[in-house]
Scaffold this motif. Sequence first.
Motif, mmCIF file in Angstrom:
data_model
loop_
_atom_site.group_PDB
_atom_site.id
_atom_site.type_symbol
_atom_site.label_atom_id
_atom_site.label_comp_id
_atom_site.label_asym_id
_atom_site.label_seq_id
_atom_site.Cartn_x
_atom_site.Cartn_y
_atom_site.Cartn_z
ATOM 1 N N UNK A 1 1.003 -0.895 0.098
ATOM 2 C CA UNK A 1 -0.206 -0.020 0.353
ATOM 3 C C UNK A 1 0.852 1.366 0.237
ATOM 4 N N UNK A 2 0.343 1.820 -0.782
ATOM 5 C CA UNK A 2 1.734 3.072 -0.686
ATOM 6 C C UNK A 2 1.036 5.329 -0.372
ATOM 7 N N UNK A 3 2.234 5.203 0.003
ATOM 8 C CA UNK A 3 1.536 6.578 1.037
ATOM 9 C C UNK A 3 0.904 7.446 0.505
ATOM 10 N N UNK A 4 0.542 8.312 0.773
ATOM 11 C CA UNK A 4 -0.365 9.683 0.121
ATOM 12 C C UNK A 4 -0.469 10.506 0.865
ATOM 13 N N UNK A 5 0.993 11.405 0.508
ATOM 14 C CA UNK A 5 1.082 12.560 1.388
ATOM 15 C C UNK A 5 1.518 13.476 0.497
ATOM 16 N N UNK A 26 2.825 1.035 15.390
ATOM 17 C CA UNK A 26 1.906 1.007 14.150
ATOM 18 C C UNK A 26 0.692 0.307 14.505
ATOM 19 N N UNK A 27 -0.967 1.251 13.807
ATOM 20 C CA UNK A 27 -2.130 0.479 14.185
ATOM 21 C C UNK A 27 -2.096 -0.519 12.687
ATOM 22 N N UNK A 28 -2.782 -2.019 12.927
ATOM 23 C CA UNK A 28 -2.928 -2.880 12.204
ATOM 24 C C UNK A 28 -3.825 -1.283 11.187
ATOM 25 N N UNK A 29 -4.312 -1.935 10.009
ATOM 26 C CA UNK A 29 -4.873 -1.725 8.306
ATOM 27 C C UNK A 29 -6.535 -1.883 9.105
ATOM 28 N N UNK A 30 -6.502 -2.464 9.505
ATOM 29 C CA UNK A 30 -8.172 -3.488 10.044
ATOM 30 C C UNK A 30 -9.137 -2.068 11.437
ATOM 31 N N UNK A 31 -8.070 -2.060 11.286
ATOM 32 C CA UNK A 31 -8.425 -0.394 12.975
ATOM 33 C C UNK A 31 -8.851 0.591 11.922
ATOM 34 N N UNK A 50 4.679 9.564 10.785
ATOM 35 C CA UNK A 50 5.908 8.803 10.100
ATOM 36 C C UNK A 50 5.430 8.510 8.485
ATOM 37 N N UNK A 51 6.561 7.923 7.669
ATOM 38 C CA UNK A 51 6.179 8.042 5.988
ATOM 39 C C UNK A 51 5.442 5.824 6.520
ATOM 40 N N UNK A 52 5.714 5.392 7.372
ATOM 41 C CA UNK A 52 5.972 3.713 7.457
ATOM 42 C C UNK A 52 4.452 3.716 7.422
ATOM 43 N N UNK A 53 4.140 4.523 8.876
ATOM 44 C CA UNK A 53 2.763 4.203 9.466
ATOM 45 C C UNK A 53 1.966 5.037 8.464
ATOM 46 N N UNK A 54 2.189 6.073 7.426
ATOM 47 C CA UNK A 54 1.296 6.984 6.435
ATOM 48 C C UNK A 54 0.710 5.556 5.714
ATOM 49 N N UNK A 55 1.901 4.881 4.963
ATOM 50 C CA UNK A 55 1.648 4.093 3.972
ATOM 51 C C UNK A 55 0.243 2.755 4.714
ATOM 52 N N UNK A 60 -3.473 13.117 4.226
ATOM 53 C CA UNK A 60 -3.387 13.618 3.148
ATOM 54 C C UNK A 60 -2.206 13.943 4.158
ATOM 55 N N UNK A 61 -2.302 15.009 5.153
ATOM 56 C CA UNK A 61 -0.927 15.259 5.705
ATOM 57 C C UNK A 61 -0.224 14.357 7.322
ATOM 58 N N UNK A 62 0.560 14.751 6.880
ATOM 59 C CA UNK A 62 0.999 14.251 8.361
ATOM 60 C C UNK A 62 2.043 15.457 9.039
ATOM 61 N N UNK A 63 2.634 14.695 10.810
ATOM 62 C CA UNK A 63 3.592 15.454 11.059
ATOM 63 C C UNK A 63 4.578 14.656 11.427
ATOM 64 N N UNK A 64 5.530 15.294 11.455
ATOM 65 C CA UNK A 64 6.587 13.226 12.081
ATOM 66 C C UNK A 64 7.318 14.031 13.895
#
Length: 218
Positions: A1-5, A26-31, A50-55, A60-64
């Motif tokens: 799954x690709x990040x959408x940042x 990081x949180x599993x995708x089902x949740x 972080x970029x890995x979690x946002x995958x 749309x936007x994140x803070x690290x």
Amino acid sequence: MNASVTRTRNAPNTPTLYSSSSDDWYTPSVYVDAARRVLGGTIDLDPASCPAANAVVQAKDIYTAADDGLTQPWWGRVWLNPPFGRRAHRNDSSQARWAERMTAAYEDGEIEAGVLMVSHVPDRTWWPQLYRYPLVVTDHRVEFWRPGRKGRRPLTTSAFVYVGPYVERFSRLMSGFGSVRLPGRSCTVCGTEMYGRSDRAYCSGACRQRAYRVRAGG
């Protein structure tokens, strides 16, 4: 799954905010997928990411961690699974500070809605404030993940706390993970909060009997 940042803010050479080495799980995708549906299909901001979690989150936007999302502006529909641990220089709870920031952002009109995921530790001083909002307490321990690492289960169950206008949708979509608890009212006899039981006047049979004796003059 690709990040959408579309925009990630970074501030190199900023010291790590929290001392626990277990922060980056990081949180599993089902949740996250369920939370995204609660928020209408889009997560605008993940302020502790972080970029890995946002995958998985696909905000749309994140803070690290380098950005210190606690001090940055928030907006739109927010997903937040804050880091565990405590700040090394103050020894205060990370989850407490992020939970306070999330609820304040909603109450002040800074964000439209949000789903907060935290440990279910109601004996902690920062937790009772969250009972003012709809929440789901998991009936299992969530297995968090890290790239290339085996999943990790915390010592406690988790809770999803919702701030926003679509309570019925939150209850329906998140109920598969555990018990739904809605803000209730206080027992008319002892004042105990009755979460999710707003149709009741008393928290227990004992209080009901006490009220009856008062009405009967006893």
